[in-house]
Scaffold this motif. Structure first.
Motif, mmCIF file in Angstrom:
data_model
loop_
_atom_site.group_PDB
_atom_site.id
_atom_site.type_symbol
_atom_site.label_atom_id
_atom_site.label_comp_id
_atom_site.label_asym_id
_atom_site.label_seq_id
_atom_site.Cartn_x
_atom_site.Cartn_y
_atom_site.Cartn_z
ATOM 1 N N GLU A 272 6.291 -4.527 8.154
ATOM 2 C CA GLU A 272 5.792 -5.986 7.925
ATOM 3 C C GLU A 272 6.576 -6.668 9.308
ATOM 4 O OE1 GLU A 272 6.786 -7.904 4.508
ATOM 5 O OE2 GLU A 272 5.019 -7.025 3.674
ATOM 6 N N ALA A 273 7.575 -6.225 9.667
ATOM 7 C CA ALA A 273 8.442 -6.765 11.022
ATOM 8 C C ALA A 273 7.592 -6.439 12.249
ATOM 9 C CB ALA A 273 9.857 -6.388 11.033
ATOM 10 N N HIS B 160 4.416 -8.255 12.044
ATOM 11 C CA HIS B 160 4.490 -9.794 12.519
ATOM 12 C C HIS B 160 4.620 -9.895 14.073
ATOM 13 C CE1 HIS B 160 6.240 -13.770 12.267
ATOM 14 N NE2 HIS B 160 7.243 -13.244 13.069
ATOM 15 N N TRP B 161 5.474 -8.802 14.702
ATOM 16 C CA TRP B 161 5.595 -8.823 16.183
ATOM 17 C C TRP B 161 4.343 -8.606 16.987
ATOM 18 C CZ3 TRP B 161 9.064 -11.388 18.916
ATOM 19 C CH2 TRP B 161 10.261 -11.727 18.240
ATOM 20 N N ARG C 181 1.047 -9.418 15.687
ATOM 21 C CA ARG C 181 0.454 -10.514 15.627
ATOM 22 C C ARG C 181 0.890 -11.657 16.650
ATOM 23 N NH1 ARG C 181 -2.939 -7.421 14.204
ATOM 24 N NH2 ARG C 181 -4.071 -7.764 12.287
ATOM 25 N N MET C 182 2.236 -11.771 16.694
ATOM 26 C CA MET C 182 2.699 -12.928 17.803
ATOM 27 C C MET C 182 2.123 -12.248 19.264
ATOM 28 S SD MET C 182 6.213 -14.137 16.902
ATOM 29 C CE MET C 182 7.313 -12.740 16.569
ATOM 30 N N ASN D 163 -0.718 -14.293 11.623
ATOM 31 C CA ASN D 163 -0.346 -13.309 10.580
ATOM 32 C C ASN D 163 -0.937 -13.463 9.290
ATOM 33 O OD1 ASN D 163 1.144 -11.410 8.937
ATOM 34 N ND2 ASN D 163 3.153 -11.774 9.849
ATOM 35 N N ARG E 280 -0.469 -11.673 6.646
ATOM 36 C CA ARG E 280 0.530 -11.327 5.652
ATOM 37 C C ARG E 280 1.703 -12.273 5.693
ATOM 38 N NH1 ARG E 280 -0.365 -5.524 3.805
ATOM 39 N NH2 ARG E 280 1.898 -5.665 3.289
ATOM 40 N N PHE E 281 1.668 -13.240 6.486
ATOM 41 C CA PHE E 281 2.895 -14.209 6.485
ATOM 42 C C PHE E 281 3.386 -14.641 4.871
ATOM 43 C CE2 PHE E 281 5.013 -18.237 6.826
ATOM 44 C CZ PHE E 281 6.123 -18.194 7.557
ATOM 45 N N TRP F 244 11.318 -14.549 1.104
ATOM 46 C CA TRP F 244 11.644 -13.441 2.273
ATOM 47 C C TRP F 244 12.118 -12.320 1.313
ATOM 48 C CZ3 TRP F 244 16.640 -11.994 2.633
ATOM 49 C CH2 TRP F 244 17.490 -12.670 1.907
#
Length: 170
Positions: free
Chosen positions: A59-60, A63-64, A66-67, A73, A75-76, A82
């Motif tokens: 997931e990390a 996330h990166w 998508r940034m 994201n 899946r945010f 968290w």
């Protein structure tokens, strides 16, 4: 355990992606031979589990990615949820977490292959730990993933050794 490639990666992109993959492999291989229950256990003082580390890493990276792509994201997870990023929930299992990570890996590698330059940048989100209006390069992204995964590969080593004595390096 992870094998070093005998192939020499000639360019910077290939080299950085190879380092990212080596650390991904170290995390994934910590799961070898474990049941879902063993992988979800927390045998050390930490709240981390091996299956939770795999989910977090995937997931990390997503996330990166998508940034860097400057896309939302999908899946945010809100701040209140968290903790769910560090454990498998509902219908998740190790095969599904690994399959998702494989999809993310393939998408990241294709994205990095397609960017014109590793010097290309993307904006950082607003957060107290990032500079206001900060930007980072694609090179920074790959180095950050190496750093993140190396830290978690160490966590995975400790957890696995605590579970059954298996050591990553012998």
């Amino acid at each position: 355990m992870a094998q070093l490639s005998t192939e020499v990666i000639g360019d910077e992109r290939g080299t950085l992606l190879a380092f990212v993959e080596a650390q991904r492999t170290a995390i994934r291989e910590a799961l070898d031979g474990l049941t879902e229950e063993q992988a979800a256990s927390r045998p050390s003082a930490s709240e981390l589990s091996l299956s939770g580390l795999v989910k977090h890493a995937a997931e990390a990276e997503f996330h990166w990615l998508r940034m860097a792509q400057q896309r939302p994201n999908e899946r945010f997870r809100s701040n209140g949820a968290w903790r769910d990023g560090f454990r498998l929930t509902d219908d998740e299992n190790i095969p599904s977490a690994l399959a998702f990570w494989e999809e993310v890996r393939a998408e990241l590698e294709a994205f990095i292959a397609a960017v014109p330059s590793l010097d290309d940048t993307f904006p950082l989100p607003e957060a107290p730990w990032f500079p206001k209006d900060g930007k980072v390069s694609m090179r920074w992204l790959l180095l950050h993933l190496v750093e993140e995964y190396a830290r978690h590969a160490g966590h995975a080593d400790i957890i696995r050794e605590s579970l059954d004595g298996t050591k990553a390096m012998g």
